[in-house]
Design an enzyme around this catalytic site. Structure first.
Site, PDB file in Angstrom:
ATOM      1  N   THR A  29       0.818  -1.219   0.000  1.00 21.85           N
ATOM      2  CA  THR A  29       0.000   0.000   0.000  1.00 21.85           C
ATOM      3  C   THR A  29       0.855   1.273   0.000  1.00 21.85           C
ATOM      4  N   ASP A  81       6.488   2.452  -2.910  1.00 21.31           N
ATOM      5  CA  ASP A  81       7.263   1.476  -3.696  1.00 21.31           C
ATOM      6  C   ASP A  81       6.459   0.220  -3.980  1.00 21.31           C
ATOM      7  N   ASP A 113       0.477  -8.905   9.046  1.00 22.46           N
ATOM      8  CA  ASP A 113       1.237  -7.828   9.670  1.00 22.46           C
ATOM      9  C   ASP A 113       2.622  -8.365   9.997  1.00 22.46           C
ATOM     10  N   LEU A 114       3.627  -7.520   9.820  1.00 25.35           N
ATOM     11  CA  LEU A 114       4.991  -7.954  10.170  1.00 25.35           C
ATOM     12  C   LEU A 114       5.144  -8.153  11.672  1.00 25.35           C
ATOM     13  N   LEU A 151       8.984  -4.876   1.790  1.00 25.13           N
ATOM     14  CA  LEU A 151       8.984  -3.410   1.770  1.00 25.13           C
ATOM     15  C   LEU A 151       8.227  -2.823   2.963  1.00 25.13           C
ATOM     16  N   SER A 180      18.179   0.793   3.356  1.00 29.31           N
ATOM     17  CA  SER A 180      18.119   2.245   3.187  1.00 29.31           C
ATOM     18  C   SER A 180      19.483   2.904   3.322  1.00 29.31           C
ATOM     19  N   GLU A 183      19.845   5.511   4.793  1.00 31.56           N
ATOM     20  CA  GLU A 183      19.884   6.018   6.173  1.00 31.56           C
ATOM     21  C   GLU A 183      20.848   5.190   7.027  1.00 31.56           C
ATOM     22  N   TYR A 219      15.015   4.244  13.314  1.00 34.85           N
ATOM     23  CA  TYR A 219      14.674   3.641  12.017  1.00 34.85           C
ATOM     24  C   TYR A 219      15.917   3.043  11.358  1.00 34.85           C
ATOM     25  N   LYS A 238      16.930  -0.813  10.439  1.00 29.17           N
ATOM     26  CA  LYS A 238      17.251  -1.249   9.068  1.00 29.17           C
ATOM     27  C   LYS A 238      18.603  -1.979   9.034  1.00 29.17           C
ATOM     28  N   HIS A 246      14.055   7.942  -2.870  1.00 26.01           N
ATOM     29  CA  HIS A 246      13.398   7.972  -4.177  1.00 26.01           C
ATOM     30  C   HIS A 246      11.953   8.401  -3.981  1.00 26.01           C
TER      31      HIS A 246
HETATM   32  P1  NAP Z   1       5.867   3.814   2.625  1.00 25.81           P
HETATM   33  O1  NAP Z   1       5.197   4.535   1.495  1.00 25.81           O
HETATM   34  O2  NAP Z   1       5.932   4.442   3.962  1.00 25.81           O
HETATM   35  O3  NAP Z   1       5.122   2.388   2.758  1.00 25.81           O
HETATM   36  C1  NAP Z   1       5.346   1.552   3.861  1.00 25.81           C
HETATM   37  C2  NAP Z   1       4.492   0.322   3.721  1.00 25.81           C
HETATM   38  O4  NAP Z   1       4.750  -0.538   4.852  1.00 25.81           O
HETATM   39  C3  NAP Z   1       2.974   0.591   3.741  1.00 25.81           C
HETATM   40  O5  NAP Z   1       2.362  -0.283   2.832  1.00 25.81           O
HETATM   41  C4  NAP Z   1       2.587   0.225   5.165  1.00 25.81           C
HETATM   42  O6  NAP Z   1       1.240  -0.187   5.286  1.00 25.81           O
HETATM   43  C5  NAP Z   1       3.505  -0.968   5.386  1.00 25.81           C
HETATM   44  N1  NAP Z   1       3.668  -1.321   6.795  1.00 25.81           N
HETATM   45  C6  NAP Z   1       3.947  -0.503   7.835  1.00 25.81           C
HETATM   46  N2  NAP Z   1       4.004  -1.206   8.986  1.00 25.81           N
HETATM   47  C7  NAP Z   1       3.741  -2.501   8.657  1.00 25.81           C
HETATM   48  C8  NAP Z   1       3.620  -3.696   9.401  1.00 25.81           C
HETATM   49  N3  NAP Z   1       3.773  -3.725  10.741  1.00 25.81           N
HETATM   50  N4  NAP Z   1       3.316  -4.848   8.758  1.00 25.81           N
HETATM   51  C9  NAP Z   1       3.134  -4.843   7.398  1.00 25.81           C
HETATM   52  N5  NAP Z   1       3.228  -3.732   6.637  1.00 25.81           N
HETATM   53  C10 NAP Z   1       3.524  -2.579   7.265  1.00 25.81           C
HETATM   54  O7  NAP Z   1       7.373   3.412   2.212  1.00 25.81           O
HETATM   55  P2  NAP Z   1       8.072   3.430   0.782  1.00 25.81           P
HETATM   56  O8  NAP Z   1       8.626   4.775   0.535  1.00 25.81           O
HETATM   57  O9  NAP Z   1       7.195   2.787  -0.209  1.00 25.81           O
HETATM   58  O10 NAP Z   1       9.330   2.489   1.079  1.00 25.81           O
HETATM   59  C11 NAP Z   1       9.240   1.075   0.934  1.00 25.81           C
HETATM   60  C12 NAP Z   1      10.321   0.413   1.756  1.00 25.81           C
HETATM   61  O11 NAP Z   1      11.598   0.876   1.312  1.00 25.81           O
HETATM   62  C13 NAP Z   1      10.268   0.702   3.252  1.00 25.81           C
HETATM   63  O12 NAP Z   1      10.747  -0.443   3.918  1.00 25.81           O
HETATM   64  C14 NAP Z   1      11.260   1.841   3.420  1.00 25.81           C
HETATM   65  O13 NAP Z   1      11.744   1.840   4.739  1.00 25.81           O
HETATM   66  C15 NAP Z   1      12.294   1.470   2.401  1.00 25.81           C
HETATM   67  N6  NAP Z   1      13.062   2.562   1.813  1.00 25.81           N
HETATM   68  C16 NAP Z   1      12.414   3.611   1.238  1.00 25.81           C
HETATM   69  C17 NAP Z   1      13.162   4.606   0.616  1.00 25.81           C
HETATM   70  C18 NAP Z   1      12.495   5.781  -0.059  1.00 25.81           C
HETATM   71  O14 NAP Z   1      13.199   6.761  -0.343  1.00 25.81           O
HETATM   72  N7  NAP Z   1      11.209   5.708  -0.360  1.00 25.81           N
HETATM   73  C19 NAP Z   1      14.568   4.511   0.585  1.00 25.81           C
HETATM   74  C20 NAP Z   1      15.175   3.408   1.170  1.00 25.81           C
HETATM   75  C21 NAP Z   1      14.418   2.429   1.768  1.00 25.81           C
HETATM   76  P3  NAP Z   1       0.046   0.855   5.670  1.00 25.81           P
HETATM   77  O15 NAP Z   1      -0.378   1.460   4.361  1.00 25.81           O
HETATM   78  O16 NAP Z   1      -0.957  -0.042   6.266  1.00 25.81           O
HETATM   79  O17 NAP Z   1       0.618   1.853   6.626  1.00 25.81           O
HETATM   80  O1  G4F Z   2      11.860  13.363   3.278  1.00 23.19           O
HETATM   81  P1  G4F Z   2      12.476  12.937   4.546  1.00 23.19           P
HETATM   82  O2  G4F Z   2      11.589  12.727   5.706  1.00 23.19           O
HETATM   83  O3  G4F Z   2      13.331  11.644   4.190  1.00 23.19           O
HETATM   84  P2  G4F Z   2      14.529  10.896   4.950  1.00 23.19           P
HETATM   85  O4  G4F Z   2      14.597  11.231   6.376  1.00 23.19           O
HETATM   86  O5  G4F Z   2      15.762  11.136   4.143  1.00 23.19           O
HETATM   87  O6  G4F Z   2      14.068   9.366   4.844  1.00 23.19           O
HETATM   88  C1  G4F Z   2      13.542   8.839   3.625  1.00 23.19           C
HETATM   89  O7  G4F Z   2      14.603   8.328   2.846  1.00 23.19           O
HETATM   90  C2  G4F Z   2      15.314   7.224   3.443  1.00 23.19           C
HETATM   91  C3  G4F Z   2      16.433   6.813   2.470  1.00 23.19           C
HETATM   92  O8  G4F Z   2      17.603   7.530   2.777  1.00 23.19           O
HETATM   93  C4  G4F Z   2      14.332   6.093   3.675  1.00 23.19           C
HETATM   94  F1  G4F Z   2      14.989   5.018   4.187  1.00 23.19           F
HETATM   95  C5  G4F Z   2      13.233   6.544   4.619  1.00 23.19           C
HETATM   96  O9  G4F Z   2      12.298   5.486   4.774  1.00 23.19           O
HETATM   97  C6  G4F Z   2      12.527   7.753   3.995  1.00 23.19           C
HETATM   98  O10 G4F Z   2      11.865   7.318   2.825  1.00 23.19           O
HETATM   99  O11 G4F Z   2      13.598  14.014   4.990  1.00 23.19           O
HETATM  100  C7  G4F Z   2      14.639  14.409   4.125  1.00 23.19           C
HETATM  101  C8  G4F Z   2      15.383  15.594   4.759  1.00 23.19           C
HETATM  102  C9  G4F Z   2      15.804  15.355   6.205  1.00 23.19           C
HETATM  103  O12 G4F Z   2      17.115  15.811   6.368  1.00 23.19           O
HETATM  104  C10 G4F Z   2      14.857  16.211   7.031  1.00 23.19           C
HETATM  105  O13 G4F Z   2      15.411  16.698   8.256  1.00 23.19           O
HETATM  106  O14 G4F Z   2      14.482  16.704   4.799  1.00 23.19           O
HETATM  107  C11 G4F Z   2      14.610  17.341   6.061  1.00 23.19           C
HETATM  108  N1  G4F Z   2      13.374  18.097   6.316  1.00 23.19           N
HETATM  109  C12 G4F Z   2      13.313  19.459   6.465  1.00 23.19           C
HETATM  110  N2  G4F Z   2      12.048  19.831   6.722  1.00 23.19           N
HETATM  111  C13 G4F Z   2      12.138  17.593   6.475  1.00 23.19           C
HETATM  112  C14 G4F Z   2      11.297  18.680   6.718  1.00 23.19           C
HETATM  113  N3  G4F Z   2      11.674  16.324   6.410  1.00 23.19           N
HETATM  114  C15 G4F Z   2      10.333  16.137   6.578  1.00 23.19           C
HETATM  115  N4  G4F Z   2       9.833  14.870   6.486  1.00 23.19           N
HETATM  116  N5  G4F Z   2       9.467  17.176   6.845  1.00 23.19           N
HETATM  117  C16 G4F Z   2       9.901  18.468   6.922  1.00 23.19           C
HETATM  118  O15 G4F Z   2       9.125  19.388   7.159  1.00 23.19           O
END
Ligand code: NAP
Ligand code: G4F
Length: 338
Positions: free
Chosen positions: A13, A16, A66-67, A88, A133, A135, A157, A161, A187
């Protein structure tokens, strides 16, 4: 069951998960996914796939689970008998993880361990993808981060990871399971959650252009990230699981830009100056920040033949255009083309 390859996705949901489900369906997979029960619908990003009924059944098959709930994972693995599992699912918001460290660790770290152990107990040759990630690099130990860079996580977080990453490596080494880690840098896309900074900015830009909002409150504008386009990153996930041997890969664009640069581009695309709309709110600062991320994805380019294509400027424009449409505005008449 059909003769097609079967995939199981957790986190379908999310941003990604929805792109990955689309990609796997297009590749001919039978796609199954775990969804959590919630009091409101959480399936907006995949509704079009669930409604799409193929000859063999639904394009996307949803199972409650659920995880946090081992029994549900065992049950869905038994029912689906997947060839590939993409993990994911996560509490993926870094800032929230400071407020909910235990829940974050339970879902991200222990959730991954529960899933790996449940797969191990099936005894089936499942290929497992772990959504790692950038991170995890945290307080970076080299200007460009690759698969050999040491992890220095800076949030609950990121620590969770790292645990999940190492669990996948451990299951590969100890039990000979096919477990691969993607280490994905940020992304984004029009499906990005609205609480992440890029989407928060593009949604505000669209509302400001529509006259429905004046100001946008942000925290640290100086942080730098390596921002790519999500549909390309799920293609990398799939390629990672098609390798003959399981391995770990950094997926990134190789460029880094500040939050301020993203805001400047997004506002400029509708002919506005970010300085006139962005206000500082210290509540968005984190107890520990990751100042800089910039990935070296040369291994992915060499082995997976994968390379990011969408530029930083195009990413901002794609997201602003989608948010303008959501506000009922025509991007062609609102966006500047210089
Ligand atoms: P997202 O939009 O926040 O989606 C997270 C998903 O995880 C949602 O479907 C959520 O379900 C589900 N979830 C949360 N808690 C759960 C649980 N206890 N059991 C089963 N499902 C659960 O994240 P995303 O951006 O698509 O990222 C996908 C994955 O890649 C995540 O693991 C994230 O940490 C990782 N990641 C993301 C990025 C990025 O930049 N986007 C980068 C590196 C790694 P609900 O809809 O029910 O909340
Ligand atoms: O968009 P962000 O919340 O992403 P962040 O923390 O980089 O994490 C995302 O990318 C990770 C991969 O490196 C994933 F693993 C993770 O699950 C997630 O998808 O914040 C990006 C930057 C941070 O430095 C934050 O401090 O933006 C800065 N920021 C400034 N103002 C803010 C804000 N972030 C958020 N969310 N909201 C603000 O108002």
């Amino acid at each position: 069951m059909t003769g097609r390859p079967r995939a199981l996705i957790t986190g379908v949901t999310g941003q990604d998960g929805s792109y990955l489900a689309e990609l796997l369906i297009a590749k001919g997979y039978e796609v199954h996914a775990v969804i959590r029960r919630s009091s409101t619908f959480s399936t907006g990003r995949v509704e079009h796939l669930y409604q799409d009924v193929h000859e063999e059944g639904r394009a996307l098959n949803l199972h409650y689970g659920d995880l946090l709930d081992t029994g549900s994972l065992v049950s869905v693995l038994g029912k689906v008998e997947p060839d590939e599992v993409y993990n994911l699912g996560a509490q993926s918001h870094v800032a929230v993880s400071f407020q909910m460290p235990e829940f974050t660790a339970d879902a991200v770290a222990f959730g991954t361990m529960r899933l790996l152990e449940a797969i191990r107990q099936t005894g089936r040759p499942v290929r497992f993808y772990q959504a790692g990630s950038s991170e995890m690099f945290g307080k970076v130990e080299s200007p460009l981060q690759n698969e050999d860079t040491r992890f220095h996580p800076r949030s609950p977080y990121a620590i969770a990871k790292v645990f999940a990453h190492q669990m996948a490596v451990f299951h590969r080494e100890a039990y000979g399971m096919y477990c691969a880690n993607g280490i994905l840098f940020n992304h984004e896309s029009p499906r990005r959650g609205e609480v992440f900074v890029t989407r928060k900015i593009t949604q505000a830009v669209a509302r400001i252009a529509a006259g429905r909002q004046d100001h946008l409150y942000l925290g640290n504008l100086k942080a730098k990230r390596d921002w790519g386009y999500a549909p390309e990153y799920v293609e990398a996930m799939w390629r990672i699981l098609q390798q003959p041997e399981p391995d770990d890969f950094v997926i990134a664009t190789g460029e880094t830009h500040s939050v301020e640069e993203f805001a400047a581009l997004a506002f400029a695309s509708v002919g506005r100056r970010w300085q006139e709309h962005v206000r500082y709110d210290p509540r968005y600062e984190r107890p520990a920040e990751v100042d800089l991320l910039q990935g070296d994805a040369s291994k992915a380019e060499r082995v997976l033949r994968w390379k990011a294509r969408t530029t930083f400027a195009d990413l901002a424009r794609i997201m602003v255009a989608a948010d303008l449409r959501a506000e009922g505005l025509d991007p062609d008449s609102v966006m500047r083309h210089d």
